[in-house]
Every structure is written in C-alpha cells, then in structure tokens.
Design a protein around this motif. Structure first.
Motif, short mmCIF file in Angstrom:
data_model
loop_
_atom_site.label_atom_id
_atom_site.label_comp_id
_atom_site.label_asym_id
_atom_site.label_seq_id
_atom_site.Cartn_x
_atom_site.Cartn_y
_atom_site.Cartn_z
N GLN A 67 -9.23 -10.92 46.93
CA GLN A 67 -8.23 -10.00 46.36
C GLN A 67 -7.96 -8.91 47.38
OE1 GLN A 67 -6.78 -10.18 43.18
NE2 GLN A 67 -7.82 -12.14 42.94
N CYS A 68 -6.70 -8.53 47.52
CA CYS A 68 -6.35 -7.43 48.42
C CYS A 68 -4.99 -6.87 48.00
CB CYS A 68 -6.32 -7.88 49.88
SG CYS A 68 -5.05 -9.10 50.24
N LEU A 69 -4.65 -5.73 48.57
CA LEU A 69 -3.33 -5.14 48.35
C LEU A 69 -2.40 -5.67 49.43
CD1 LEU A 69 -4.18 -1.40 47.65
CD2 LEU A 69 -3.64 -3.18 46.00
N GLY A 70 -1.23 -6.12 49.03
CA GLY A 70 -0.25 -6.63 49.99
C GLY A 70 -0.41 -8.12 50.22
N GLY A 71 0.63 -8.72 50.73
CA GLY A 71 0.57 -10.13 51.09
C GLY A 71 1.02 -11.07 50.00
N GLU A 72 0.52 -10.88 48.79
CA GLU A 72 0.87 -11.76 47.67
C GLU A 72 1.88 -11.06 46.76
OE1 GLU A 72 -0.20 -14.90 47.37
OE2 GLU A 72 -1.37 -14.67 49.20
N PRO A 73 2.79 -11.82 46.16
CA PRO A 73 3.75 -11.16 45.27
C PRO A 73 3.11 -10.66 43.95
CG PRO A 73 4.16 -13.52 45.36
CD PRO A 73 3.07 -13.22 46.35
N GLU A 74 1.98 -11.25 43.54
CA GLU A 74 1.32 -10.82 42.31
C GLU A 74 0.43 -9.62 42.58
OE1 GLU A 74 -0.08 -14.15 43.41
OE2 GLU A 74 1.94 -14.83 43.02
N MET A 75 0.23 -8.84 41.52
CA MET A 75 -0.72 -7.72 41.62
C MET A 75 -2.12 -8.29 41.76
SD MET A 75 0.37 -4.58 41.47
CE MET A 75 -0.96 -3.66 40.77
N PRO A 76 -2.96 -7.66 42.59
CA PRO A 76 -4.35 -8.14 42.71
C PRO A 76 -5.15 -7.78 41.46
CG PRO A 76 -4.04 -6.14 43.97
CD PRO A 76 -2.69 -6.51 43.44
N ASN A 77 -6.30 -8.40 41.32
CA ASN A 77 -7.22 -8.10 40.24
C ASN A 77 -7.94 -6.79 40.58
OD1 ASN A 77 -9.04 -8.15 38.12
ND2 ASN A 77 -10.39 -9.61 39.12
N ILE A 78 -7.60 -5.73 39.89
CA ILE A 78 -8.19 -4.42 40.16
C ILE A 78 -9.38 -4.24 39.24
CG2 ILE A 78 -7.81 -1.93 40.15
CD1 ILE A 78 -4.78 -2.61 40.55
#
Length: 149
Positions: A67-78
């Motif tokens: 999981q990370c911020l950026g790169g994927e169009p979906e929100m990451p699992n926070i």
C-alpha cells in the motif's frame, strides 16, 4: 509513490494513521509498547507465521510495499489506530524504513526513553541507521515526541 505516517496528540491521547512501511512506535519504560504493522509483503508473511520478525531484514521481498500513496487510481488502505492514552515519559516515534530497518527495536526504545535529550538521541540513531545501511542507505527520516505530564 510514497509512504506516510500521521499522529495526532490531543487530550493526553495519541491517535495515528499510516500507509506503507513507514512506522509509528509507542515507547514506554524503555520498551516498544506497540508499533504499526507495515503494508508490505514480508509483514504479511510474518502475520501468517511463514517467517519470523528476524527474517524481515534479509528477506528477498523486504522492499515490496503493498500500500502506498500515489501510483494507483484507488485510495490505499489507510490503517487508523484507536486512541492510546499517553503516560509521562512515553515517546511516540514516526520514522521511515531507512531509520527502523537497520536498527534493533530494543536499542531504539532504550535510547529514546533515556534521560538524554530526545533530539540528541534521535540524531545519533539516524546517523547509526545510515552507517549500518551504508552504502545502500535508504531515506533516513524520523521525528519523535516525548510526552511530559
């Protein structure tokens, strides 16, 4: 792409959130009371009992962040923790994997909970992390707060 740690301290409590393999530690009485669990392939293997904590630093998948911020169009699992009551002398540490990976957790807890100024020990630990990981040292970033009653 990046990882993130966030900690809010209010009303004698700490609440934190994170994404990725940057960590938040709550240190008490020279020990790690709790820490966040990485969003990484090796952390998943540890949770499944397939490898031990000691194997994380040398495992071939140690740099695979799930999981990370950026790169994927979906929100990451926070991951958001429940508020934790702070006691006098508690230390909250937020740090990148370049800080925590080369250092032993008991050593970090012992140093940051000592009577020496927190910033001094944090700087020494950062230099130690960089030295241990040399020549391939990663981003060594850390910030800490000592709770005073």
């Amino acid at each position: 792409r990046t990882t993130i740690t966030v900690c809010l301290v209010m009303d004698n409590c700490a609440t934190w959130a994170h994404v990725g393999d940057s960590r938040i530690y709550l240190l008490r009485d020279h020990k790690v009371l709790t820490r966040t669990r990485d969003h990484s392939a090796v952390e998943l293997l540890v949770q499944q009992g397939l490898i031990k904590d000691a194997d994380v630093h040398t495992h071939p998948m140690r740099n695979f962040v799930e999981q990370c911020l950026g790169g994927e169009p979906e929100m990451p699992n926070i991951a958001i923790a429940e508020p934790r009551q702070l006691m006098a002398g508690d230390v909250t540490l937020l740090c990148s994997d370049g800080f925590w990976a080369p250092l032993e957790e008991p050593h970090v807890a012992e140093e940051l909970c000592s009577e020496i100024e927190l910033q001094t020990n944090l700087d020494l630990l950062a230099a130690e992390a960089e030295e241990h990981a040399s020549p391939t040292s990663d981003n060594v970033t850390a910030v800490a707060l000592k709770w005073m009653e």
